[in-house]
Motif scaffolding. Structure first.
Motif, PDB file in Angstrom:
ATOM      1  N   ALA A 361       0.818  -1.219   0.000  1.00 30.98           N
ATOM      2  CA  ALA A 361       0.000   0.000   0.000  1.00 30.98           C
ATOM      3  C   ALA A 361       0.851   1.267   0.000  1.00 30.98           C
ATOM      4  O   ALA A 361       2.047   1.240   0.278  1.00 30.98           O
ATOM      5  N   HIS A 362       0.152   2.390  -0.303  1.00 29.46           N
ATOM      6  CA  HIS A 362       0.706   3.753  -0.303  1.00 29.46           C
ATOM      7  C   HIS A 362       1.746   3.972  -1.399  1.00 29.46           C
ATOM      8  O   HIS A 362       2.592   4.868  -1.287  1.00 29.46           O
ATOM      9  N   MET A 363       1.693   3.193  -2.482  1.00 24.59           N
ATOM     10  CA  MET A 363       2.664   3.355  -3.561  1.00 24.59           C
ATOM     11  C   MET A 363       2.542   4.733  -4.217  1.00 24.59           C
ATOM     12  O   MET A 363       1.449   5.280  -4.346  1.00 24.59           O
ATOM     13  N   SER A 364       3.677   5.261  -4.659  1.00 24.66           N
ATOM     14  CA  SER A 364       3.652   6.511  -5.426  1.00 24.66           C
ATOM     15  C   SER A 364       3.202   6.231  -6.858  1.00 24.66           C
ATOM     16  O   SER A 364       2.471   7.033  -7.449  1.00 24.66           O
ATOM     17  N   ARG A 365       3.628   5.104  -7.423  1.00 31.51           N
ATOM     18  CA  ARG A 365       3.207   4.702  -8.768  1.00 31.51           C
ATOM     19  C   ARG A 365       3.479   3.208  -8.946  1.00 31.51           C
ATOM     20  O   ARG A 365       4.212   2.598  -8.162  1.00 31.51           O
ATOM     21  N   PHE A 366       2.864   2.668  -9.999  1.00 39.38           N
ATOM     22  CA  PHE A 366       3.025   1.240 -10.306  1.00 39.38           C
ATOM     23  C   PHE A 366       4.115   1.048 -11.355  1.00 39.38           C
ATOM     24  O   PHE A 366       4.368   1.943 -12.186  1.00 39.38           O
ATOM     25  N   ALA A 367       4.713  -0.119 -11.351  1.00 37.50           N
ATOM     26  CA  ALA A 367       5.701  -0.454 -12.380  1.00 37.50           C
ATOM     27  C   ALA A 367       4.988  -0.729 -13.699  1.00 37.50           C
ATOM     28  O   ALA A 367       3.807  -1.113 -13.708  1.00 37.50           O
ATOM     29  N   PRO A 368       5.668  -0.532 -14.830  1.00 36.24           N
ATOM     30  CA  PRO A 368       5.038  -0.811 -16.135  1.00 36.24           C
ATOM     31  C   PRO A 368       4.564  -2.263 -16.224  1.00 36.24           C
ATOM     32  O   PRO A 368       5.252  -3.185 -15.779  1.00 36.24           O
ATOM     33  N   GLY A 369       3.364  -2.448 -16.775  1.00 31.36           N
ATOM     34  CA  GLY A 369       2.835  -3.798 -16.977  1.00 31.36           C
ATOM     35  C   GLY A 369       2.110  -4.378 -15.787  1.00 31.36           C
ATOM     36  O   GLY A 369       1.568  -5.494 -15.880  1.00 31.36           O
ATOM     37  N   ILE A 370       2.077  -3.647 -14.656  1.00 26.98           N
ATOM     38  CA  ILE A 370       1.394  -4.165 -13.469  1.00 26.98           C
ATOM     39  C   ILE A 370      -0.092  -3.820 -13.573  1.00 26.98           C
ATOM     40  O   ILE A 370      -0.495  -2.654 -13.460  1.00 26.98           O
ATOM     41  N   ARG A 371      -0.883  -4.840 -13.824  1.00 25.85           N
ATOM     42  CA  ARG A 371      -2.335  -4.674 -13.929  1.00 25.85           C
ATOM     43  C   ARG A 371      -3.005  -5.979 -13.507  1.00 25.85           C
ATOM     44  O   ARG A 371      -2.333  -7.014 -13.401  1.00 25.85           O
ATOM     45  N   ARG A 372      -4.274  -5.923 -13.258  1.00 26.85           N
ATOM     46  CA  ARG A 372      -5.011  -7.098 -12.816  1.00 26.85           C
ATOM     47  C   ARG A 372      -4.849  -8.235 -13.828  1.00 26.85           C
ATOM     48  O   ARG A 372      -5.028  -8.047 -15.035  1.00 26.85           O
ATOM     49  N   GLY A 373      -4.495  -9.421 -13.326  1.00 24.81           N
ATOM     50  CA  GLY A 373      -4.313 -10.598 -14.174  1.00 24.81           C
ATOM     51  C   GLY A 373      -2.884 -10.829 -14.623  1.00 24.81           C
ATOM     52  O   GLY A 373      -2.587 -11.898 -15.165  1.00 24.81           O
ATOM     53  N   SER A 374      -1.988  -9.845 -14.402  1.00 24.32           N
ATOM     54  CA  SER A 374      -0.590 -10.024 -14.810  1.00 24.32           C
ATOM     55  C   SER A 374       0.114 -11.014 -13.890  1.00 24.32           C
ATOM     56  O   SER A 374      -0.110 -11.030 -12.673  1.00 24.32           O
ATOM     57  N   LYS A 375       0.974 -11.826 -14.466  1.00 28.13           N
ATOM     58  CA  LYS A 375       1.777 -12.753 -13.666  1.00 28.13           C
ATOM     59  C   LYS A 375       3.067 -12.077 -13.238  1.00 28.13           C
ATOM     60  O   LYS A 375       3.670 -11.328 -14.009  1.00 28.13           O
ATOM     61  N   VAL A 376       3.480 -12.360 -12.021  1.00 29.05           N
ATOM     62  CA  VAL A 376       4.746 -11.829 -11.514  1.00 29.05           C
ATOM     63  C   VAL A 376       5.533 -12.963 -10.862  1.00 29.05           C
ATOM     64  O   VAL A 376       4.956 -13.952 -10.384  1.00 29.05           O
ATOM     65  N   SER A 377       6.830 -12.808 -10.866  1.00 25.57           N
ATOM     66  CA  SER A 377       7.709 -13.760 -10.203  1.00 25.57           C
ATOM     67  C   SER A 377       8.362 -13.099  -9.000  1.00 25.57           C
ATOM     68  O   SER A 377       8.434 -11.858  -8.914  1.00 25.57           O
ATOM     69  N   GLN A 378       8.814 -13.899  -8.084  1.00 26.51           N
ATOM     70  CA  GLN A 378       9.453 -13.378  -6.884  1.00 26.51           C
ATOM     71  C   GLN A 378      10.598 -12.448  -7.251  1.00 26.51           C
ATOM     72  O   GLN A 378      11.454 -12.789  -8.058  1.00 26.51           O
ATOM     73  N   GLY A 379      10.591 -11.253  -6.667  1.00 23.79           N
ATOM     74  CA  GLY A 379      11.643 -10.281  -6.936  1.00 23.79           C
ATOM     75  C   GLY A 379      11.332  -9.314  -8.050  1.00 23.79           C
ATOM     76  O   GLY A 379      12.074  -8.339  -8.252  1.00 23.79           O
ATOM     77  N   ASP A 380      10.238  -9.522  -8.803  1.00 24.20           N
ATOM     78  CA  ASP A 380       9.877  -8.597  -9.881  1.00 24.20           C
ATOM     79  C   ASP A 380       9.490  -7.235  -9.317  1.00 24.20           C
ATOM     80  O   ASP A 380       8.861  -7.127  -8.257  1.00 24.20           O
ATOM     81  N   LEU A 381       9.834  -6.184 -10.058  1.00 23.09           N
ATOM     82  CA  LEU A 381       9.455  -4.827  -9.667  1.00 23.09           C
ATOM     83  C   LEU A 381       7.957  -4.642  -9.884  1.00 23.09           C
ATOM     84  O   LEU A 381       7.436  -4.902 -10.979  1.00 23.09           O
ATOM     85  N   ILE A 382       7.248  -4.184  -8.845  1.00 21.43           N
ATOM     86  CA  ILE A 382       5.800  -3.979  -8.974  1.00 21.43           C
ATOM     87  C   ILE A 382       5.412  -2.520  -8.748  1.00 21.43           C
ATOM     88  O   ILE A 382       4.299  -2.118  -9.119  1.00 21.43           O
ATOM     89  N   GLY A 383       6.271  -1.709  -8.131  1.00 20.20           N
ATOM     90  CA  GLY A 383       5.929  -0.306  -7.884  1.00 20.20           C
ATOM     91  C   GLY A 383       7.014   0.388  -7.088  1.00 20.20           C
ATOM     92  O   GLY A 383       8.122  -0.151  -6.899  1.00 20.20           O
ATOM     93  N   TYR A 384       6.653   1.610  -6.593  1.00 18.08           N
ATOM     94  CA  TYR A 384       7.634   2.441  -5.894  1.00 18.08           C
ATOM     95  C   TYR A 384       7.017   3.023  -4.628  1.00 18.08           C
ATOM     96  O   TYR A 384       5.807   3.328  -4.587  1.00 18.08           O
ATOM     97  N   VAL A 385       7.837   3.163  -3.614  1.00 20.72           N
ATOM     98  CA  VAL A 385       7.375   3.681  -2.325  1.00 20.72           C
ATOM     99  C   VAL A 385       6.818   5.087  -2.502  1.00 20.72           C
ATOM    100  O   VAL A 385       7.373   5.923  -3.233  1.00 20.72           O
ATOM    101  N   GLY A 386       5.686   5.332  -1.832  1.00 18.71           N
ATOM    102  CA  GLY A 386       5.060   6.651  -1.888  1.00 18.71           C
ATOM    103  C   GLY A 386       4.392   7.002  -0.575  1.00 18.71           C
ATOM    104  O   GLY A 386       4.703   6.427   0.482  1.00 18.71           O
TER     105      GLY A 386
END
Length: 455
Positions: A361-386
């Motif tokens: 929570a409280h992210m400043s913004r999301f990483a590119p490609g992060i949207r509902r239904g997207s697959k992610v792997s451990q360690g993938d960038l998902i966003g930035y502290v905000g």
């Protein structure tokens, strides 16, 4: 008496016998020949050479018209194909010059076209092929471009059609090879990987993977000693007989101070990972922290809310970090939520295996490609502290949920990971048996294959 005319009785008798014998044989042969002629008839006699009449045939052949041939050759347009490698300090103009290209229009097109411009970014040693006509005009040009391990190798093609050019790119077709290497430590890991032993020097990317794979069990700065050994099986990718990149380590085995650690890569169809040879996952299911460098500013407990001033249960952990600090996915999964969510501000929720979820929570913004239904792997960038939502300053609010209920992530086991299904385990055993066979070929004669799984 003249000695030359003396013939003894015995010798005379012998000569008479021989002469008579010859006469009998000759007579017999003549008789057989006569019988043959009588049975088959008399063959006609071959004509004398003087009686043979020779007929000669004369035919006039039309000589080729050399002038027409020369004219045809002059009208035929000749093309030339040349290959060069990029040299240190090369410019586009110098590269094209060595390729025999004398074509200002082609030079301008490559500089201006978004796809063709990749030729200007080729690294030293890369091959480029081009075809030109007699005047040096470019007919076509091909080169392979590789932007990094996350992007596939692409073949850039530039073709001429009349006075216009076109550029296309396509994923290059690569040949996958399996490499096997064995090394013994004499001083350091880098000395062993850089040595020109069997198979030559190991690629730096493979050395880095070896360190990452075994660093939880071996301190490569202080634990190594002379006589330690390692075996590694990894993949490489080739194009036209040239290695263009390395892949991942498929299996590794490291013997340090008498203890052997092993790992084998297995893709279960969802997310691949490294396993021990008995089929147990070696990767932790969840990271201890979704931030690389941070400190816990608020734990999982009752607290006075910094905005409302009231006592309230804090159902997560707050990590203090500066604005824009990268946030990583704690585990493999699928994005369930990605967007604004009231007091949480910009929120990402990841659905993991079984009934596990993690929330950020409280992210400043999301990483590119992060949207509902997207697959992610451990360690993938998902966003930035905000500091979006109900927040008094930049930080990450992190929740770990089991069955939809928030629990303290510091109080649960993070080592468990989704076990392999029976079908996956059967496939894994085939993969591990193949890698164990390869290790057997790499080991020195007389050594055994007993090993400990990495922890």
């Amino acid at each position: 008496m003249n000695p030359t005319k003396q013939i003894t009785g015995k010798r005379w008798t012998s000569l008479l016998g021989t002469t008579r014998k010859a006469r009998i044989i000759s007579a017999t042969a003549i008789g057989l020949a006569a019988c043959a002629f009588g049975a088959a008839g008399v063959a006609p006699m071959a004509p004398e050479p003087d009686d043979i009449q020779v007929r000669s045939i004369a035919q006039e052949l039309e000589l080729p018209n050399l002038a027409d041939q020369i004219s045809a050759l002059q009208q035929t347009e000749h093309t030339f194909v040349q290959e060069e490698r990029v040299r240190p300090g090369d410019t586009l103009a110098s590269l094209l010059n060595r390729l025999g290209v004398d074509d200002p229009d082609a030079l301008a097109f490559i500089k201006s076209d978004s796809i063709a411009r990749a030729v200007m970014q080729l690294k030293t040693g890369k091959r480029v092929q081009a075809q030109t006509n007699e005047a040096g005009q470019l007919q076509w040009l091909r080169a392979s471009v590789f932007d990094g391990k996350d992007n596939p190798l692409k073949t850039i093609s530039i073709t001429r059609n009349g006075e216009k050019f076109a550029a296309t790119e396509a994923e290059a077709k690569l040949e996958r090879r399996i490499e096997m290497r064995a090394r013994e430590i004499t001083s350091s890991l880098y000395a062993a990987t850089d040595s020109g032993g069997e198979g030559g020097r190991l690629p730096d990317t493979i050395t880095a993977q070896i360190i990452e794979m075994f660093s939880t069990n071996i301190d490569f700065r202080s634990d190594l000693q002379r006589g330690d050994r390692f075996n590694v099986v990894y993949e490489t990718f080739w194009q036209d007989g040239e290695m263009v990149r390395t892949g991942r380590i498929l299996a590794g085995e490291f013997t340090n101070r008498g203890t052997t650690y092993q790992s084998v890569w297995f893709d279960d169809g969802k997310n691949g990972g490294y396993y021990s040879f008995d089929g147990k996952a070696l990767k932790r299911a969840f990271l201890k922290s979704p931030l690389a460098f941070s400190r816990i500013s608020s734990g999982f407990s009752m607290r006075v809310h910094p905005l409302s001033g009231k006592w309230k249960a804090h159902k997560g952990i707050d990590f203090a970090a500066s604005l824009g600090t990268p946030i990583r996915a704690a585990g493999d999964g699928v994005i369930e939520t990605a967007g604004p969510s009231g007091g949480y501000g910009n929120l990402v929720v990841i659905k993991h295996w079984a009934n596990y979820q993690t929330a950020y929570a409280h992210m400043s913004r999301f990483a590119p490609g992060i949207r509902r239904g997207s697959k992610v792997s451990q360690g993938d960038l998902i966003g930035y502290v905000g500091s979006t939502g109900w927040s008094s300053g930049p930080h990450l609010h992190y929740e770990f949920r089991v069955g939809g209920k928030a629990v303290d992530p510091t109080k649960i086991s993070m080592t468990a990971q989704a076990p392999l299904s029976p079908a996956e385990l059967a496939r894994f055993r085939m993969v591990s048996a193949d890698m164990m066979h390869r290790f057997g070929l790499l080991r020195p004669t007389g050594t055994t294959g007993s090993a400990l799984a990495m922890r």
